[in-house]
Write a protein that holds these residues in place. Structure first.
Motif, PDB file in Angstrom:
ATOM      1  N   UNK A 157       0.660   1.836   2.049  1.00  0.00           N
ATOM      2  CA  UNK A 157       0.935   2.327   3.407  1.00  0.00           C
ATOM      3  C   UNK A 157       2.362   2.838   3.508  1.00  0.00           C
ATOM      4  N   UNK A 158       3.264   2.092   2.883  1.00  0.00           N
ATOM      5  CA  UNK A 158       4.669   2.464   2.935  1.00  0.00           C
ATOM      6  C   UNK A 158       4.907   3.812   2.263  1.00  0.00           C
ATOM      7  N   UNK A 207      10.505   5.643   8.831  1.00  0.00           N
ATOM      8  CA  UNK A 207      10.929   4.324   8.372  1.00  0.00           C
ATOM      9  C   UNK A 207       9.984   3.231   8.863  1.00  0.00           C
ATOM     10  N   UNK A 208       9.112   3.608   9.767  1.00  0.00           N
ATOM     11  CA  UNK A 208       8.180   2.628  10.318  1.00  0.00           C
ATOM     12  C   UNK A 208       6.774   2.904   9.829  1.00  0.00           C
ATOM     13  N   UNK A 209       6.143   1.878   9.258  1.00  0.00           N
ATOM     14  CA  UNK A 209       4.744   2.016   8.842  1.00  0.00           C
ATOM     15  C   UNK A 209       3.878   1.994  10.102  1.00  0.00           C
ATOM     16  N   UNK A 210       2.997   2.980  10.238  1.00  0.00           N
ATOM     17  CA  UNK A 210       2.148   2.967  11.424  1.00  0.00           C
ATOM     18  C   UNK A 210       0.672   2.806  11.055  1.00  0.00           C
ATOM     19  N   UNK A 211      -0.160   2.761  12.085  1.00  0.00           N
ATOM     20  CA  UNK A 211      -1.581   2.455  11.884  1.00  0.00           C
ATOM     21  C   UNK A 211      -2.260   3.458  10.948  1.00  0.00           C
ATOM     22  N   UNK A 212      -1.912   4.724  11.109  1.00  0.00           N
ATOM     23  CA  UNK A 212      -2.560   5.742  10.280  1.00  0.00           C
ATOM     24  C   UNK A 212      -2.191   5.624   8.812  1.00  0.00           C
ATOM     25  N   UNK A 225      -4.948   5.478   5.822  1.00  0.00           N
ATOM     26  CA  UNK A 225      -4.856   6.370   4.656  1.00  0.00           C
ATOM     27  C   UNK A 225      -4.751   5.568   3.367  1.00  0.00           C
ATOM     28  N   UNK A 226      -4.023   4.466   3.429  1.00  0.00           N
ATOM     29  CA  UNK A 226      -3.837   3.639   2.238  1.00  0.00           C
ATOM     30  C   UNK A 226      -5.169   3.083   1.736  1.00  0.00           C
ATOM     31  N   UNK A 227      -6.039   2.718   2.673  1.00  0.00           N
ATOM     32  CA  UNK A 227      -7.342   2.151   2.286  1.00  0.00           C
ATOM     33  C   UNK A 227      -8.121   3.152   1.440  1.00  0.00           C
ATOM     34  N   UNK A 228      -8.001   4.408   1.829  1.00  0.00           N
ATOM     35  CA  UNK A 228      -8.705   5.450   1.083  1.00  0.00           C
ATOM     36  C   UNK A 228      -8.176   5.503  -0.339  1.00  0.00           C
ATOM     37  N   UNK A 229      -6.865   5.464  -0.447  1.00  0.00           N
ATOM     38  CA  UNK A 229      -6.216   5.529  -1.753  1.00  0.00           C
ATOM     39  C   UNK A 229      -6.606   4.350  -2.629  1.00  0.00           C
ATOM     40  N   UNK A 230      -6.773   3.187  -1.988  1.00  0.00           N
ATOM     41  CA  UNK A 230      -7.085   1.957  -2.721  1.00  0.00           C
ATOM     42  C   UNK A 230      -8.572   1.863  -3.063  1.00  0.00           C
ATOM     43  N   UNK A 231      -9.308   2.889  -2.753  1.00  0.00           N
ATOM     44  CA  UNK A 231     -10.754   2.922  -2.985  1.00  0.00           C
ATOM     45  C   UNK A 231     -11.515   1.958  -2.094  1.00  0.00           C
ATOM     46  N   UNK A 232     -10.967   1.736  -0.913  1.00  0.00           N
ATOM     47  CA  UNK A 232     -11.686   0.925   0.075  1.00  0.00           C
ATOM     48  C   UNK A 232     -12.053   1.803   1.268  1.00  0.00           C
ATOM     49  N   UNK A 233     -12.583   3.023   0.961  1.00  0.00           N
ATOM     50  CA  UNK A 233     -12.904   3.939   2.061  1.00  0.00           C
ATOM     51  C   UNK A 233     -13.878   3.340   3.060  1.00  0.00           C
ATOM     52  N   UNK A 234     -14.696   2.414   2.568  1.00  0.00           N
ATOM     53  CA  UNK A 234     -15.695   1.861   3.498  1.00  0.00           C
ATOM     54  C   UNK A 234     -15.025   1.088   4.630  1.00  0.00           C
TER      55      UNK A 234
END
Lengths: 190, 107
Positions: free
Chosen positions: A52-53, A62-67, A71-80
């Motif tokens: 996410x960072x 500088x602030x991690x937000x919800x989006x 997006x990170x989940x997609x990258x981590x292969x947790x699109x579901x």
């Protein structure tokens, strides 16, 4: 990283609850397996944070937000996870909105309440002995002490005991300010 | 009695999640919604891990899900690669009793 993932564990109760809900009927989970899942969860947080960072930094924020998280989940292969997370986010935003509105309403109600109480208190202020008039009988007693010769002695006792208040009311009507500087006594002689 | 699976009732404390996040030195500020989302993602993650692992448990004809089943699942799925280090010390096959000396906290 100086900190080990094991040092920051998530509450066991919550992990256990989720495991219980997920496990198929008839299957048990060993204590060690539960611990391993808990640690895996912590590692997941760290991994998700890092991804996410990266998105935040790419966008020069500088602030991690919800989006960033989604997006990170997609990258981590947790699109579901994308849909449940989007629903979660919407629910959270609604919750915050409702909380804010409820707080503002409470604030307004309190302001009105305080004002009403203040008004009532002002009225009661003058009638300190609750005898219906706004005069303090203490002051009446003080004046009586000064005019020893003229005092009414209907009770047959010392007039100084008039401090009880009720007798004073029978004796005289008092006019003047409650501060007690000048009190006129008119006697209703029976 | 059909057991009702409770969703949304198991939430992780946002403060704890934020603490874990901030062990990463590169992390600056975190929006308030983020720990809430991570909590939900965690729920889904644990669910997924358990479901997949329980398949291994069934294949091995075991009644109890153990760390070795978890290890096998991690090696089978690419998305669980980030967990490989965590289970490196776990034996590939375990007895089903609770007192397992192989798992230690000191790594």
């Amino acid at each position: 990283m100086a900190e080990r993932p094991e040092d920051l564990n998530l509450p066991n109760a919550v992990v256990t609850r989720i495991i219980k809900d997920a496990i198929p009927d008839g299957v048990n989970v060993s204590k060690e397996a539960r611990l391993a899942i808990s640690k895996a969860a912590s590692v997941f947080v760290l991994y998700a944070t890092s991804c996410s960072n990266n998105y935040a930094m790419k966008a020069k924020r500088k602030t991690i937000n919800a989006n960033d998280v989604i997006s990170a989940m997609e990258e981590m292969e947790f699109d579901q996870f994308e849909d449940p997370l989007k629903h979660c986010l919407e629910a959270y935003r609604n919750e915050q909105k409702n909380k804010k509105e409820a707080n503002e309403k409470k604030k307004k109600e309190k302001e009105v309440e305080v004002q009403t109480v203040e008004d009532v208190m002002e009225e009661e202020e003058d009638d300190e002995d609750n005898d219906g008039d706004n005069e303090k009988d203490e002051d009446f007693v003080a004046e009586e002490d000064e005019d020893d010769d003229e005092e009414e002695d209907e009770e047959g006792g010392d007039v100084e005991s008039v401090g009880l208040g009720s007798v004073a009311n029978d004796n005289a009507s008092v006019s003047g300010s409650a501060t007690g500087s000048v009190v006129e006594i008119s006697d209703d002689d029976g | 009695m059909p057991s009702k699976k409770k969703k949304f009732s198991a939430r992780f404390p946002p403060a704890r999640i934020k603490k874990i996040m901030q062990t990463d030195e590169d992390v600056g500020k975190v929006a308030a919604a983020v720990p809430v989302l991570i909590s939900r993602a965690l729920e889904k993650f644990i669910e997924t891990l358990i479901l997949k692992t329980s398949e291994t448990t069934k294949i091995r004809n075991a009644k109890t899900l153990t760390t070795s089943h978890i290890k096998q699942t991690i090696h089978q799925e690419k998305k669980f690669d980030f967990l490989k280090d965590l289970v490196a010390n776990v034996p590939d096959h375990q007895a089903e009793d609770e007192s397992d000396p192989n798992i230690s906290d000191t790594k």
